[in-house]
Motif scaffolding. Structure first.
Motif, PDB file in Angstrom:
ATOM      1  N   ALA A   1      13.068  10.039   1.713  1.00 34.48           N
ATOM      2  CA  ALA A   1      12.817   9.468   3.047  1.00 34.48           C
ATOM      3  C   ALA A   1      11.327   9.502   3.367  1.00 34.48           C
ATOM      4  O   ALA A   1      10.776   8.535   3.910  1.00 34.48           O
ATOM      5  N   ALA A   2      10.667  10.594   3.020  1.00 39.57           N
ATOM      6  CA  ALA A   2       9.226  10.683   3.248  1.00 39.57           C
ATOM      7  C   ALA A   2       8.490   9.665   2.388  1.00 39.57           C
ATOM      8  O   ALA A   2       7.530   9.032   2.840  1.00 39.57           O
ATOM      9  N   LEU A   3       8.931   9.481   1.146  1.00 35.76           N
ATOM     10  CA  LEU A   3       8.309   8.509   0.245  1.00 35.76           C
ATOM     11  C   LEU A   3       8.372   7.106   0.840  1.00 35.76           C
ATOM     12  O   LEU A   3       7.358   6.390   0.897  1.00 35.76           O
ATOM     13  N   ALA A   4       9.550   6.703   1.308  1.00 34.55           N
ATOM     14  CA  ALA A   4       9.696   5.379   1.902  1.00 34.55           C
ATOM     15  C   ALA A   4       8.846   5.246   3.164  1.00 34.55           C
ATOM     16  O   ALA A   4       8.213   4.206   3.390  1.00 34.55           O
ATOM     17  N   ALA A   5       8.808   6.281   3.970  1.00 36.49           N
ATOM     18  CA  ALA A   5       8.037   6.234   5.214  1.00 36.49           C
ATOM     19  C   ALA A   5       6.540   6.110   4.938  1.00 36.49           C
ATOM     20  O   ALA A   5       5.826   5.381   5.639  1.00 36.49           O
TER      21      ALA A   5
ATOM     22  N   GLN B   1      19.027  -1.628 -10.710  1.00 34.69           N
ATOM     23  CA  GLN B   1      19.540  -1.354  -9.374  1.00 34.69           C
ATOM     24  C   GLN B   1      18.677  -0.333  -8.649  1.00 34.69           C
ATOM     25  O   GLN B   1      18.361  -0.484  -7.456  1.00 34.69           O
ATOM     26  N   LYS B   2      18.252   0.701  -9.370  1.00 37.87           N
ATOM     27  CA  LYS B   2      17.414   1.732  -8.756  1.00 37.87           C
ATOM     28  C   LYS B   2      16.057   1.171  -8.346  1.00 37.87           C
ATOM     29  O   LYS B   2      15.519   1.539  -7.290  1.00 37.87           O
ATOM     30  N   SER B   3      15.517   0.279  -9.164  1.00 35.08           N
ATOM     31  CA  SER B   3      14.232  -0.336  -8.815  1.00 35.08           C
ATOM     32  C   SER B   3      14.361  -1.192  -7.567  1.00 35.08           C
ATOM     33  O   SER B   3      13.491  -1.174  -6.690  1.00 35.08           O
ATOM     34  N   ALA B   4      15.457  -1.962  -7.496  1.00 36.55           N
ATOM     35  CA  ALA B   4      15.684  -2.810  -6.328  1.00 36.55           C
ATOM     36  C   ALA B   4      15.882  -1.970  -5.071  1.00 36.55           C
ATOM     37  O   ALA B   4      15.380  -2.312  -3.994  1.00 36.55           O
ATOM     38  N   THR B   5      16.603  -0.856  -5.200  1.00 31.92           N
ATOM     39  CA  THR B   5      16.821   0.029  -4.060  1.00 31.92           C
ATOM     40  C   THR B   5      15.513   0.661  -3.596  1.00 31.92           C
ATOM     41  O   THR B   5      15.243   0.761  -2.391  1.00 31.92           O
ATOM     42  N   LEU B   6      14.685   1.078  -4.557  1.00 32.58           N
ATOM     43  CA  LEU B   6      13.373   1.635  -4.220  1.00 32.58           C
ATOM     44  C   LEU B   6      12.529   0.597  -3.487  1.00 32.58           C
ATOM     45  O   LEU B   6      11.927   0.888  -2.444  1.00 32.58           O
ATOM     46  N   ALA B   7      12.476  -0.620  -4.030  1.00 35.87           N
ATOM     47  CA  ALA B   7      11.698  -1.681  -3.402  1.00 35.87           C
ATOM     48  C   ALA B   7      12.188  -1.956  -1.985  1.00 35.87           C
ATOM     49  O   ALA B   7      11.380  -2.099  -1.046  1.00 35.87           O
ATOM     50  N   GLU B   8      13.491  -2.015  -1.805  1.00 35.52           N
ATOM     51  CA  GLU B   8      14.047  -2.272  -0.474  1.00 35.52           C
ATOM     52  C   GLU B   8      13.661  -1.160   0.501  1.00 35.52           C
ATOM     53  O   GLU B   8      13.350  -1.417   1.668  1.00 35.52           O
ATOM     54  N   SER B   9      13.651   0.091   0.020  1.00 34.37           N
ATOM     55  CA  SER B   9      13.272   1.205   0.898  1.00 34.37           C
ATOM     56  C   SER B   9      11.818   1.093   1.343  1.00 34.37           C
ATOM     57  O   SER B   9      11.448   1.604   2.401  1.00 34.37           O
ATOM     58  N   PHE B  10      11.000   0.427   0.544  1.00 34.43           N
ATOM     59  CA  PHE B  10       9.591   0.206   0.878  1.00 34.43           C
ATOM     60  C   PHE B  10       9.373  -1.068   1.684  1.00 34.43           C
ATOM     61  O   PHE B  10       8.251  -1.333   2.134  1.00 34.43           O
ATOM     62  N   GLY B  11      10.418  -1.905   1.822  1.00 37.15           N
ATOM     63  CA  GLY B  11      10.257  -3.208   2.449  1.00 37.15           C
ATOM     64  C   GLY B  11       9.603  -4.208   1.525  1.00 37.15           C
ATOM     65  O   GLY B  11       8.927  -5.137   1.982  1.00 37.15           O
ATOM     66  N   MET B  12       9.815  -4.048   0.198  1.00 36.89           N
ATOM     67  CA  MET B  12       9.167  -4.869  -0.819  1.00 36.89           C
ATOM     68  C   MET B  12      10.231  -5.481  -1.727  1.00 36.89           C
ATOM     69  O   MET B  12      11.435  -5.240  -1.568  1.00 36.89           O
ATOM     70  N   VAL B  13       9.768  -6.267  -2.719  1.00 38.31           N
ATOM     71  CA  VAL B  13      10.649  -6.789  -3.759  1.00 38.31           C
ATOM     72  C   VAL B  13      10.036  -6.445  -5.120  1.00 38.31           C
ATOM     73  O   VAL B  13       8.835  -6.208  -5.240  1.00 38.31           O
ATOM     74  N   VAL B  14      10.893  -6.410  -6.145  1.00 39.15           N
ATOM     75  CA  VAL B  14      10.435  -6.087  -7.491  1.00 39.15           C
ATOM     76  C   VAL B  14       9.767  -7.304  -8.115  1.00 39.15           C
ATOM     77  O   VAL B  14      10.336  -8.391  -8.141  1.00 39.15           O
ATOM     78  N   ALA B  15       8.561  -7.102  -8.640  1.00 38.47           N
ATOM     79  CA  ALA B  15       7.867  -8.176  -9.355  1.00 38.47           C
ATOM     80  C   ALA B  15       8.007  -8.020 -10.855  1.00 38.47           C
ATOM     81  O   ALA B  15       8.301  -8.979 -11.569  1.00 38.47           O
TER      82      ALA B  15
ATOM     83  N   PRO C   1       1.233  15.440   5.930  1.00 36.95           N
ATOM     84  CA  PRO C   1       2.437  16.243   5.670  1.00 36.95           C
ATOM     85  C   PRO C   1       3.527  15.438   4.961  1.00 36.95           C
ATOM     86  O   PRO C   1       4.235  15.977   4.095  1.00 36.95           O
ATOM     87  N   GLN C   2       3.644  14.145   5.290  1.00 33.03           N
ATOM     88  CA  GLN C   2       4.650  13.319   4.619  1.00 33.03           C
ATOM     89  C   GLN C   2       4.330  13.115   3.147  1.00 33.03           C
ATOM     90  O   GLN C   2       5.221  13.212   2.290  1.00 33.03           O
ATOM     91  N   THR C   3       3.075  12.806   2.818  1.00 26.14           N
ATOM     92  CA  THR C   3       2.749  12.569   1.404  1.00 26.14           C
ATOM     93  C   THR C   3       2.902  13.840   0.590  1.00 26.14           C
ATOM     94  O   THR C   3       3.215  13.778  -0.603  1.00 26.14           O
ATOM     95  N   ARG C   4       2.700  14.990   1.203  1.00 27.84           N
ATOM     96  CA  ARG C   4       2.879  16.249   0.474  1.00 27.84           C
ATOM     97  C   ARG C   4       4.349  16.536   0.193  1.00 27.84           C
ATOM     98  O   ARG C   4       4.669  17.302  -0.724  1.00 27.84           O
ATOM     99  N   ARG C   5       5.251  15.927   0.961  1.00 30.44           N
ATOM    100  CA  ARG C   5       6.685  16.060   0.687  1.00 30.44           C
ATOM    101  C   ARG C   5       7.207  14.979  -0.247  1.00 30.44           C
ATOM    102  O   ARG C   5       8.243  15.157  -0.890  1.00 30.44           O
ATOM    103  N   ALA C   6       6.511  13.846  -0.310  1.00 31.84           N
ATOM    104  CA  ALA C   6       7.051  12.654  -0.966  1.00 31.84           C
ATOM    105  C   ALA C   6       6.928  12.662  -2.483  1.00 31.84           C
ATOM    106  O   ALA C   6       7.736  12.056  -3.187  1.00 31.84           O
TER     107      ALA C   6
END
Length: 233
Positions: free
Chosen positions: A24-28, A51-65, A213-218
């Motif tokens: 959650a911190a990573l996505a934020a 699928q994991k790459s697509a889910t990660l991208a979606e959590s970032f508000g991005m798409v996989v290139a 603090p977020q990046t230190r958790r992410a």
């Protein structure tokens, strides 16, 4: 931004530690940066990696290139502002008993500018890093488009692999007089082993290593956040 001054591009380069930390911190962290492109090291590369790459991208508000398993965990993500016109992946020659490494590439267009987005993650073994760096550098040197290349080099600017990749390119931290900002580790920041290099035709507007603090958790690495102006074609 006017066309004669260049086309703005915001870049994040980030070793996400195979998502072993606070997701959650990573996505934020990435969403708060509002990047146009994200260069990921240690992204999904095993079972159900698409699928994991697509889910990660979606959590970032991005798409996989590009990237994922074919690039051995290097992943390129883009916002909808960026159009991807071609992609390819690279695996570095295997040294028996060592870790597999590679790189991902995407030819992109944004506004009136075109550029090559590239990402890599070099070995922790100092004996094999220079060879991997040379393989990565050959691809960057062959590019006809201005290069934007992010990497976890696993060594500092005084190392041979770093110097090989950096030759002829702009180290964005140096350009902004911020080469004293450490990128690793979040628990005990002592080293700058992550970098974003760009073609000299690209203007570096700002550079930051995001330490919150977020990046230190992410993750165990801090993300690099860079604002650029691309030359309009």
């Amino acid at each position: 931004m006017t066309a004669d001054r260049g086309v703005p591009l915001r870049v994040v380069s980030y070793n996400i530690h195979t998502q072993r930390d606070d997701a959650a911190a990573l996505a934020a962290v990435v969403r708060a940066a509002e990047p146009d492109v994200v260069i990921v090291q240690e992204g999904p590369r095993r079972f159900r990696w698409r699928q994991k790459s697509a889910t990660l991208a979606e959590s970032f508000g991005m798409v996989v290139a590009a990237g994922g398993l074919p690039a051995l965990g290097n992943l390129l993500l883009t916002s909808l502002r960026v159009r991807v016109t071609a992609t390819r992946c690279q695996r570095f020659p295997l040294t028996p008993g060592r870790h597999l490494r590679g790189a991902a590439y995407a030819e992109c267009r944004v506004g009136g500018a075109r550029f090559l987005l590239a990402g890599s993650h070099l070995s922790t073994d100092p004996a094999e890093r220079p060879g991997q760096a040379a393989a990565f550098k050959r691809e960057l040197s062959a590019a006809t488009l201005p290069v934007v290349a992010g990497a976890d080099l696993n060594e500092g600017p005084d190392g041979p692999a770093w110097r090989g990749v950096a030759e002829g390119l702009t180290d964005t931290a140096v350009a902004m007089d911020r080469a004293d900002r450490h990128t690793y580790s979040c628990a005990d920041p002592r080293r700058r082993i992550d970098a974003l290099f760009v073609d000299p035709r690209i203007t570096v507007v700002d550079y930051d290593v995001v330490d919150t603090p977020q990046t230190r958790r992410a993750s165990d690495h801090f993300p690099i956040l860079v604002d650029l102006l691309l030359p309009a074609t």
